[in-house]
Motif scaffolding. Sequence first.
Motif, PDB file in Angstrom:
ATOM      1  N   SER A 195      15.538  86.888 -12.644  1.00 43.62           N
ATOM      2  CA  SER A 195      15.235  85.494 -12.797  1.00 43.62           C
ATOM      3  C   SER A 195      15.590  84.709 -11.803  1.00 43.62           C
ATOM      4  O   SER A 195      15.221  83.671 -11.905  1.00 43.62           O
ATOM      5  N   HIS A 196      16.517  85.087 -10.371  1.00 42.45           N
ATOM      6  CA  HIS A 196      16.577  84.212  -9.384  1.00 42.45           C
ATOM      7  C   HIS A 196      15.349  84.224  -8.717  1.00 42.45           C
ATOM      8  O   HIS A 196      14.195  84.739  -8.491  1.00 42.45           O
ATOM      9  N   PRO A 197      15.303  82.706  -8.144  1.00 43.62           N
ATOM     10  CA  PRO A 197      14.094  82.305  -7.453  1.00 43.62           C
ATOM     11  C   PRO A 197      13.809  83.085  -6.340  1.00 43.62           C
ATOM     12  O   PRO A 197      12.389  83.349  -5.944  1.00 43.62           O
ATOM     13  N   LEU A 198      14.721  83.959  -5.812  1.00 42.85           N
ATOM     14  CA  LEU A 198      14.398  85.037  -4.634  1.00 42.85           C
ATOM     15  C   LEU A 198      13.801  86.166  -5.092  1.00 42.85           C
ATOM     16  O   LEU A 198      12.633  86.456  -4.396  1.00 42.85           O
ATOM     17  N   LEU A 199      13.933  86.485  -6.196  1.00 41.92           N
ATOM     18  CA  LEU A 199      13.169  87.878  -6.494  1.00 41.92           C
ATOM     19  C   LEU A 199      12.129  87.713  -7.739  1.00 41.92           C
ATOM     20  O   LEU A 199      11.955  88.503  -8.510  1.00 41.92           O
ATOM     21  N   GLN A 200      11.929  86.533  -7.853  1.00 45.59           N
ATOM     22  CA  GLN A 200      10.922  86.065  -9.005  1.00 45.59           C
ATOM     23  C   GLN A 200       9.723  86.860  -8.803  1.00 45.59           C
ATOM     24  O   GLN A 200       9.020  86.815  -7.418  1.00 45.59           O
ATOM     25  N   HIS A 201       8.975  87.565  -9.559  1.00 47.65           N
ATOM     26  CA  HIS A 201       7.642  88.169  -9.538  1.00 47.65           C
ATOM     27  C   HIS A 201       7.764  89.388  -8.492  1.00 47.65           C
ATOM     28  O   HIS A 201       6.482  89.863  -8.052  1.00 47.65           O
ATOM     29  N   LEU A 202       9.076  89.866  -8.292  1.00 54.40           N
ATOM     30  CA  LEU A 202       8.937  90.856  -7.470  1.00 54.40           C
ATOM     31  C   LEU A 202       9.518  92.197  -8.138  1.00 54.40           C
ATOM     32  O   LEU A 202      10.175  92.330  -9.362  1.00 54.40           O
ATOM     33  N   SER A 203       9.059  93.281  -7.854  1.00 49.49           N
ATOM     34  CA  SER A 203       9.365  94.831  -8.359  1.00 49.49           C
ATOM     35  C   SER A 203      10.107  95.536  -7.397  1.00 49.49           C
ATOM     36  O   SER A 203       9.265  95.792  -6.389  1.00 49.49           O
ATOM     37  N   LEU A 204      11.229  96.064  -7.403  1.00 51.78           N
ATOM     38  CA  LEU A 204      12.006  96.733  -6.292  1.00 51.78           C
ATOM     39  C   LEU A 204      12.103  97.936  -6.847  1.00 51.78           C
ATOM     40  O   LEU A 204      13.157  98.965  -6.088  1.00 51.78           O
ATOM     41  N   ARG A 205      11.346  98.344  -7.774  1.00 52.55           N
ATOM     42  CA  ARG A 205      11.878  99.801  -8.257  1.00 52.55           C
ATOM     43  C   ARG A 205      11.465 100.796  -7.308  1.00 52.55           C
ATOM     44  O   ARG A 205      12.329 102.046  -7.438  1.00 52.55           O
ATOM     45  N   ASP A 206      10.561 100.748  -6.505  1.00 55.89           N
ATOM     46  CA  ASP A 206      10.102 101.917  -5.560  1.00 55.89           C
ATOM     47  C   ASP A 206      10.692 101.484  -4.254  1.00 55.89           C
ATOM     48  O   ASP A 206      10.297 102.139  -3.122  1.00 55.89           O
ATOM     49  N   LEU A 207      11.862 100.673  -3.933  1.00 53.27           N
ATOM     50  CA  LEU A 207      12.283 100.247  -2.924  1.00 53.27           C
ATOM     51  C   LEU A 207      13.327 101.487  -2.317  1.00 53.27           C
ATOM     52  O   LEU A 207      14.087 102.001  -3.236  1.00 53.27           O
ATOM     53  N   HIS A 208      13.012 102.186  -1.037  1.00 54.39           N
ATOM     54  CA  HIS A 208      13.988 103.318  -0.657  1.00 54.39           C
ATOM     55  C   HIS A 208      14.679 102.672   0.642  1.00 54.39           C
ATOM     56  O   HIS A 208      14.158 102.458   1.456  1.00 54.39           O
ATOM     57  N   VAL A 209      16.023 102.921   0.713  1.00 50.53           N
ATOM     58  CA  VAL A 209      16.887 102.571   1.948  1.00 50.53           C
ATOM     59  C   VAL A 209      17.298 103.946   2.212  1.00 50.53           C
ATOM     60  O   VAL A 209      18.114 104.731   1.563  1.00 50.53           O
ATOM     61  N   GLN A 210      17.157 104.083   3.650  1.00 48.39           N
ATOM     62  CA  GLN A 210      17.670 105.215   4.283  1.00 48.39           C
ATOM     63  C   GLN A 210      19.087 105.065   4.471  1.00 48.39           C
ATOM     64  O   GLN A 210      20.071 105.888   4.213  1.00 48.39           O
ATOM     65  N   SER A 211      19.806 103.824   5.117  1.00 46.98           N
ATOM     66  CA  SER A 211      21.063 103.602   5.408  1.00 46.98           C
ATOM     67  C   SER A 211      21.387 102.107   5.025  1.00 46.98           C
ATOM     68  O   SER A 211      20.537 101.219   5.452  1.00 46.98           O
ATOM     69  N   ALA A 212      22.490 101.692   4.760  1.00 46.27           N
ATOM     70  CA  ALA A 212      22.752 100.312   4.620  1.00 46.27           C
ATOM     71  C   ALA A 212      24.446 100.168   4.790  1.00 46.27           C
ATOM     72  O   ALA A 212      25.143 101.066   4.573  1.00 46.27           O
ATOM     73  N   ARG A 213      25.007  98.936   5.048  1.00 44.50           N
ATOM     74  CA  ARG A 213      26.299  98.624   5.454  1.00 44.50           C
ATOM     75  C   ARG A 213      26.326  97.386   3.930  1.00 44.50           C
ATOM     76  O   ARG A 213      25.935  96.265   4.315  1.00 44.50           O
ATOM     77  N   PRO A 214      26.779  97.894   2.899  1.00 42.51           N
ATOM     78  CA  PRO A 214      26.768  96.909   1.698  1.00 42.51           C
ATOM     79  C   PRO A 214      27.525  95.683   2.074  1.00 42.51           C
ATOM     80  O   PRO A 214      28.665  95.823   2.655  1.00 42.51           O
ATOM     81  N   VAL A 215      27.367  94.659   1.425  1.00 46.55           N
ATOM     82  CA  VAL A 215      28.121  93.420   1.327  1.00 46.55           C
ATOM     83  C   VAL A 215      29.453  93.593   0.583  1.00 46.55           C
ATOM     84  O   VAL A 215      29.337  93.952  -0.706  1.00 46.55           O
ATOM     85  N   ARG A 216      30.623  92.989   1.014  1.00 50.59           N
ATOM     86  CA  ARG A 216      31.621  93.102   0.148  1.00 50.59           C
ATOM     87  C   ARG A 216      31.663  91.734  -0.559  1.00 50.59           C
ATOM     88  O   ARG A 216      31.684  90.636  -0.172  1.00 50.59           O
ATOM     89  N   PHE A 217      31.382  91.954  -1.851  1.00 48.44           N
ATOM     90  CA  PHE A 217      31.385  90.842  -2.681  1.00 48.44           C
ATOM     91  C   PHE A 217      32.609  90.297  -3.585  1.00 48.44           C
ATOM     92  O   PHE A 217      32.454  89.657  -4.780  1.00 48.44           O
ATOM     93  N   ASP A 218      33.767  90.498  -2.666  1.00 52.76           N
ATOM     94  CA  ASP A 218      34.826  90.109  -3.321  1.00 52.76           C
ATOM     95  C   ASP A 218      35.079  88.379  -3.275  1.00 52.76           C
ATOM     96  O   ASP A 218      35.772  87.919  -3.756  1.00 52.76           O
TER      97      ASP A 218
END
Length: 592
Positions: A392-415
């Motif tokens: 529902s956010h304007p950034l991800l409207q009309h997007l499908s990320l079901r097939d997104l594949h990520v090899q590696s990432a450094r997740p954001v600390r959302f504290d």
Amino acid sequence: MNGAGITPMLAAAVLIATLAAVVALYLLRPPARRLLVSSILVWERLLRTSRRRDERWRWWLSLALAGAIAALVAAALIWTVIPAGGTGAQRLLIVIDNSPTMGTRTTDGSTRFEQAKAQARALIGAQPAAAQILLSDTMRRIALPAFETPAAAIDRLQSLSLGTGSDVRPVGAASSGRATLHVFTDGVLLREFPEQAQIHSVFEPVENVGITRFEIRPLPLQPGRYQAFVEVENAGGSAKEVGIATTDRLGTRPVGRVLLPAQGRLAQAFDISATGSGPIRVALSAPGDGFALDDVVYGFLPQRRALRVILVTESNAYLEKSLSAQPGVRLSVVAPARFTDTGEADVYVFDRYAPSHRPSAPALLIRPGRAGWLPRFGPEVIEPRVASWEGSHPLLQHLSLRDLHVQSARPVRFDSPELKVLLRSARNEALIAVDEHEPRRLLVAFALAESNFALHADFPVFLSNAVSWLTSLSLIANRPLGLVELPLKDAKVLAMDGTEIPVRRAADAIRFEAAAPGVYSALSDLGRTLVTVNLLDSKITQVNRSVLQPSAGDTSRDSAPAGAFDGWLALILAALALLIIEWCTYQRRLTI
């Protein structure tokens, strides 16, 4: 006036005391007079022939008349003169309807609200100085209503203003039988009343047309072009030809005219691409319109010039081509070693790099390096699986990320409370997060080369959404009139003319009252937030849908309760009539 202000026990005590005094006076016997007579034979014969029963009947009739006269006079005093303190004083509950429809202008040039205040002021002014007045309103302008003197109630009435919105407070029944309830209203938004309430109608039918819906829409497949959609409603009893015009920083231009039947509604769409960016005003013009608050609406047109986007990267040909292909984007590419924040960019895109200081413009950061102004990042994770995203956010409207594949990432600390997570892994790791405070930031925890995101057909849509979201102002469109709340800890709010609006501060928000349509600016350390405020309420536009009959005019001179003449004056007239009867019977020797 009426006797509702005297307690029943006090009234009964006064009446009983009055009657007891009359009876006591009649029971008093004058002392016997001692006379010397030559003989008692005459007196004995007189006593034998006198009618003692007639004398007793005359005494009782005289006592009854005297008691009735005294009781009527005492009741009249109770009704008007005896203002005992505290709960024994005359009490009035006065409710003023100050909902928006009371601002409707009537044929005499005043408003319904002004007429209601004039009638209420006349009613309060007719009360004795010891009376107690509780003044209340339907829009909660008077926070803590309480009984006060007539002079204080008139001062409070003078300062009472119209409210906003259609949420009116219902009128409750009088809490005590010793108080009378008076309601001054047009019966449009306030439609239910207690049975014992005395209703003072200020309703008068008028002609009115208003805007009940408004929206600014970008034209599909035509960047930079916009269309305004309005819905116009006729609340009057006759057909109206209504003119529509727009006003912006370039001037005022007519849009067209529409014919609305009585109680009719019409939707109209027109191109506003020729208007300048910034606030835009759409106004109606109709002869004889009696309610102005719904004749104007405001919107905001975004900046339509080409956006300057600066991509800071060592090398990323695919990202560079995708950004340059975006409509309305003028792209510049800079190496990290040569980057300086000149303040000329509309958007920065940092690819695997972060500057030492927070940039002056909104920024998209794709797996950035460490920097003190950025949130903390967790340790690197291998192949995080996408679990959920905020579609529902304007950034991800009309997007499908079901097939997104990520090899590696450094997740954001959302504290940090400033961050909002949009994309999560199965282990609740933040892969995409945003900071909505100005200037905005969009954080992607993985590089494009370490995922298949750049190969998705939705990736150009994501970039388009990102540029639009980063460069748009924090605009809250079509907020209704009344109390506006913004999620800002501290801000200064300005009206369109630069006037500062009083602000009430809460823990994590500010509140201010928008009493008129317009575009309001909230200035804080995080930037500028724009708020468009409009009425857009059909219930308010329908100013003629009243449950009351039209008023006969200004009845402020007759605004005292109808029982005033039938009360104390009627008692005095009845006592005078009995006094005349008693005088006639005494002259005819029917009473003593």
